[in-house]
Scaffold this active site. Sequence first.
Site, PDB file in Angstrom:
ATOM      1  N   LYS A 161       9.225 -45.646  11.072  1.00 34.53           N
ATOM      2  CA  LYS A 161      10.494 -45.961  10.529  1.00 34.53           C
ATOM      3  C   LYS A 161      11.310 -44.607  10.819  1.00 34.53           C
ATOM      4  O   LYS A 161      11.042 -43.535  10.127  1.00 34.53           O
ATOM      5  CB  LYS A 161      10.251 -46.328   9.140  1.00 34.53           C
ATOM      6  CG  LYS A 161      11.927 -46.545   8.476  1.00 34.53           C
ATOM      7  CD  LYS A 161      11.834 -47.040   6.783  1.00 34.53           C
ATOM      8  CE  LYS A 161      13.050 -47.323   6.293  1.00 34.53           C
ATOM      9  NZ  LYS A 161      13.030 -47.516   4.864  1.00 34.53           N
TER      10      LYS A 161
ATOM     11  N   LYS B 239      10.935 -49.921  13.135  1.00 34.94           N
ATOM     12  CA  LYS B 239      12.452 -49.987  12.442  1.00 34.94           C
ATOM     13  C   LYS B 239      13.242 -48.700  12.597  1.00 34.94           C
ATOM     14  O   LYS B 239      12.726 -47.634  12.340  1.00 34.94           O
ATOM     15  CB  LYS B 239      12.290 -50.233  10.783  1.00 34.94           C
ATOM     16  CG  LYS B 239      13.554 -50.349  10.058  1.00 34.94           C
ATOM     17  CD  LYS B 239      13.302 -50.566   8.693  1.00 34.94           C
ATOM     18  CE  LYS B 239      14.663 -51.013   8.029  1.00 34.94           C
ATOM     19  NZ  LYS B 239      14.500 -51.068   6.494  1.00 34.94           N
TER      20      LYS B 239
ATOM     21  N   TYR C  31      18.669 -60.841   9.754  1.00 38.41           N
ATOM     22  CA  TYR C  31      19.502 -61.459   8.627  1.00 38.41           C
ATOM     23  C   TYR C  31      19.984 -62.761   9.247  1.00 38.41           C
ATOM     24  O   TYR C  31      20.483 -63.587   8.556  1.00 38.41           O
ATOM     25  CB  TYR C  31      20.548 -60.609   8.176  1.00 38.41           C
ATOM     26  CG  TYR C  31      20.177 -59.268   7.677  1.00 38.41           C
ATOM     27  CD1 TYR C  31      19.710 -59.290   6.394  1.00 38.41           C
ATOM     28  CD2 TYR C  31      20.065 -58.081   8.468  1.00 38.41           C
ATOM     29  CE1 TYR C  31      19.304 -57.917   5.788  1.00 38.41           C
ATOM     30  CE2 TYR C  31      19.537 -56.803   7.780  1.00 38.41           C
ATOM     31  CZ  TYR C  31      19.079 -56.852   6.492  1.00 38.41           C
ATOM     32  OH  TYR C  31      18.783 -55.749   6.015  1.00 38.41           O
TER      33      TYR C  31
END
Length: 326
Positions: free
Chosen positions: A197, A249, A314
């Site tokens: 990340k 990510k 999303y």
Amino acid sequence: MSFPNHRPRRLRTTPAMRRMTAEHRLAPADLILPAFIREGITEPAPITSMPGVVQHTTDSLKRAAVEAVELGVSGIMLFGVPAVRDARGTASLDPDGVLNKAIRDVRAEVGDDLVVMGDVCLDEFTDHGHCGVLDANGYVDNDATLEIYAQMAVAQADAGAHVLGPSGMMDGQIAVIRQALEAAGHKNTAVLAYAAKYASAFYGPFREAVDSQLKGDRRTYQMDAANRREAIIEVELDLEEGADMVMVKPAMSYLDILADVADMSPVPVAAYQISGEYAMIEAAAANGWIDRRGAITESVLGIKRAGADMVLTYWASELARWIKEA
């Protein structure tokens, strides 16, 4: 072995030909829907920097989960926005707190038809916005934070989470969580490690989504964007500590990292198409600069092509509907 013997365009002549020879395909089962629930609201609250995404109420979150099931989406990753915060993020441990209650409510609504995932991190719950507790000098205390992560993990597993997503990038977090889960009898609760990340400028809209109180940055614990080999070290450590799945990510600006991790990982690999990546496409599409559906589909397919087995996006439900209708 040259032209005209080889004309690659022969395999691009019709839509049916292109479908038949496609190397990679998207399926609803590839997708995981990140979702936010906010304590104390009576109607879903739109997130201005993420058009189409809301902070949910309990009822709207349950409806979103049911819709995801109907569309064939595999999972939902839940983030909670509490009404009250403190320096240690203690609301994260409350069995009736916003996130633990949401996990319990969604699990009761959809059972095992959707993989219910919980974010194991303190940034939404602390009044300083960092992913861990601070020492006297304002530095995130790694080991003190691990103690709370272990308690968070058990609380979320008690609430019914199938998968836990430790996203704080604390050293040793997977081992501590795995040990806590085993001790509490949650032997079948899986851990999706946010293994690589990065500290990224593309998290901006997420800060609005969780009403972040952050001042400064997270560069002392999230990875430096300049580093590639370090990602493999992080993944290897999480695998040694018992990660069942690993994540990269952000996704779109880190496709090289994703490809590296996918090439070496013995476990499933996820990638998170984050808020800023979402917002850029939505903004460009709203201005008529790009084709919205084409850009969304291409962006997620690119993440899959780079090696992701699962994509957190999303657009998960919307994209799943397009795939099913095609």
